[in-house]
Design an enzyme around this catalytic site. Structure first.
Site, PDB file in Angstrom:
ATOM      1  N   ASP A  14      -2.118   3.012  -3.527  1.00 17.03           N
ATOM      2  CA  ASP A  14      -1.084   3.550  -2.957  1.00 17.03           C
ATOM      3  C   ASP A  14      -1.127   3.578  -1.464  1.00 17.03           C
ATOM      4  OD1 ASP A  14      -3.198   5.371  -2.569  1.00 17.03           O
ATOM      5  OD2 ASP A  14      -2.167   7.209  -2.240  1.00 17.03           O
ATOM      6  N   ASP A  19      -6.930   1.753   1.018  1.00 14.62           N
ATOM      7  CA  ASP A  19      -6.517   1.188  -0.202  1.00 14.62           C
ATOM      8  C   ASP A  19      -6.462  -0.309   0.161  1.00 14.62           C
ATOM      9  OD1 ASP A  19      -5.077   3.916  -0.526  1.00 14.62           O
ATOM     10  OD2 ASP A  19      -4.750   3.170  -2.283  1.00 14.62           O
ATOM     11  N   GLU A 165      -9.339  17.220  -4.379  1.00 15.35           N
ATOM     12  CA  GLU A 165      -9.245  15.819  -3.539  1.00 15.35           C
ATOM     13  C   GLU A 165      -7.926  15.179  -3.694  1.00 15.35           C
ATOM     14  OE1 GLU A 165      -8.691  11.542  -3.304  1.00 15.35           O
ATOM     15  OE2 GLU A 165      -8.555  12.752  -5.317  1.00 15.35           O
ATOM     16  N   HIS A 240     -13.186   5.655   1.160  1.00 14.51           N
ATOM     17  CA  HIS A 240     -12.916   6.100  -0.163  1.00 14.51           C
ATOM     18  C   HIS A 240     -12.767   4.873  -1.312  1.00 14.51           C
ATOM     19  CE1 HIS A 240     -12.541  10.171   1.502  1.00 14.51           C
ATOM     20  NE2 HIS A 240     -11.428   9.734   2.063  1.00 14.51           N
TER      21      HIS A 240
END
Ligand code: BDR
Ligand code: CA
Length: 324
Positions: A14, A19, A165, A240
């Site tokens: 996403d 990302d 999260e 992340h």
């Protein structure tokens, strides 16, 4: 051209600044069979646009982009524009995308690739809606998926709420389907990803590479890092999503322990929480040293418990330096 000597993956994403970092890292280290897009950081139209723009500036347009689902299975839709900006990729100026979209829907693409590609793994780095829908559409899918490296959840606290999260919280029912499907799971959660920060020093290193890709990445990380600093007081944006990629590339970057993970679907204060049974762990603090815990017989996931941030950055910077 795909490289059959590397582990084959579909990235369900996403984009989202982090990302993009995951896509860039994976495209050089794994055999990326496609990007499937999902709502999340921003709406589906925008995440799909961002995925195409990323592949174009990185000259990776042989990787297909296939559009997925625009809404969670059950809950109301939520986005993360407060972190990633209105476009989801605020910061750099990117050209409008021109590459065509792949045919069909993400769910069909995942199922179809699972028949063609031996040892296919999934790399979900957004809400798990597409994955859950594919599992519902084809109950035999788990037998053809090697593993899922999921960026999501946390062994400690959340970010969307005190306990949940963002990726899991966006579609907890989908996460429940994914975590109960019987596919081997690596859960790369906030407890490790928040230890890998794109600090101003790291961003300066990236900018100094002075390629088109590195300038875009530095502009993205500057925007993302400032938002992180303002929202959470952390010294930059957390990397992340690329950490879920790194976990498939180098086993010495993220350390995992087997645990049972349940997705909380009912709690007023805990909806979307990954309830990790780590009662068997002798210590939660990696600095306390590693004892060998007994294997949890009910474990349905390998949960990330420790990370070597410097080793991650070495890999990421080496890979980024290969881009034009
Ligand atoms: C996750 O949420 C999104 O904002 C990021 O892209 C990442 O996948 C972190 O909680
Ligand atoms: Ca993401």
């Amino acid at each position: 051209m795909s490289d059959r000597t590397k582990p084959a993956v579909i990235i369900d994403c996403d984009p989202g600044h982090d990302d993009v970092m995951a896509i860039l890292l994976a495209a050089r280290t794994l055999d990326v069979r496609g990007l499937t897009t999902v709502f999340g950081n921003v709406d589906l139209e925008q995440t799909t646009r961002n995925a195409r723009q990323t592949l174009e500036f990185a000259q990776l347009t042989s990787i297909p982009v296939v559009k997925g689902l625009a809404h969670p299975l059950v809950r109301d839709i939520r986005h993360g524009a407060h972190v990633h900006g209105e476009s989801g990729l605020d910061g750099p100026t990117l050209a409008p995308p021109t590459m065509p979209l792949g045919d069909g829907l993400a769910t069909e693409f995942i199922i179809q690739q699972s028949h063609i590609v031996e040892n296919l793994s999934l790399l979900p780095i957004g809400p798990l809606t597409n994955v859950a829908a594919a599992l519902r559409l084809d109950p035999t899918l788990p037998s053809r998926i090697k593993e899922m490296s999921i960026m999501g959840g946390s062994l400690t606290s959340g970010n969307a709420t005190p306990t949940a999260e963002f990726n899991i919280w966006c579609d907890p029912e989908a996460a429940h389907v994914a975590f109960t499907a019987g596919i081997p799971i690596k859960m790369v959660g906030l407890n490790v990803t928040r230890q890998v920060m794109a600090t101003p020093e790291r961003r300066a290193q990236i900018r100094a590479m002075n390629s088109v890709a590195s300038r875009h990445v530095a502009d993205m990380l500057d925007f993302y890092g400032e938002r992180y600093r303002a929202i959470s007081g952390l010294p930059g944006g957390a990397m992340h999503d690329p950490l879920a990629v790194a976990a498939l590339v180098d086993p010495d970057i993220v350390r995992f322990e087997p645990m049972h993970v349940a997705i909380e679907l009912h709690g007023a204060h805990t909806y979307g929480m990954t309830v990790c049974d780590h009662r068997h762990l002798p210590a939660h603090d990696p600095a306390a040293g590693r004892l060998t815990p007994p294997r949890d017989a009910n474990a349905n996931a390998e949960v990330a418990v420790a990370v070597d941030s410097d080793r991650f950055w070495q890999l990421f910077l080496d890979v980024l330096a290969t881009y034009p």
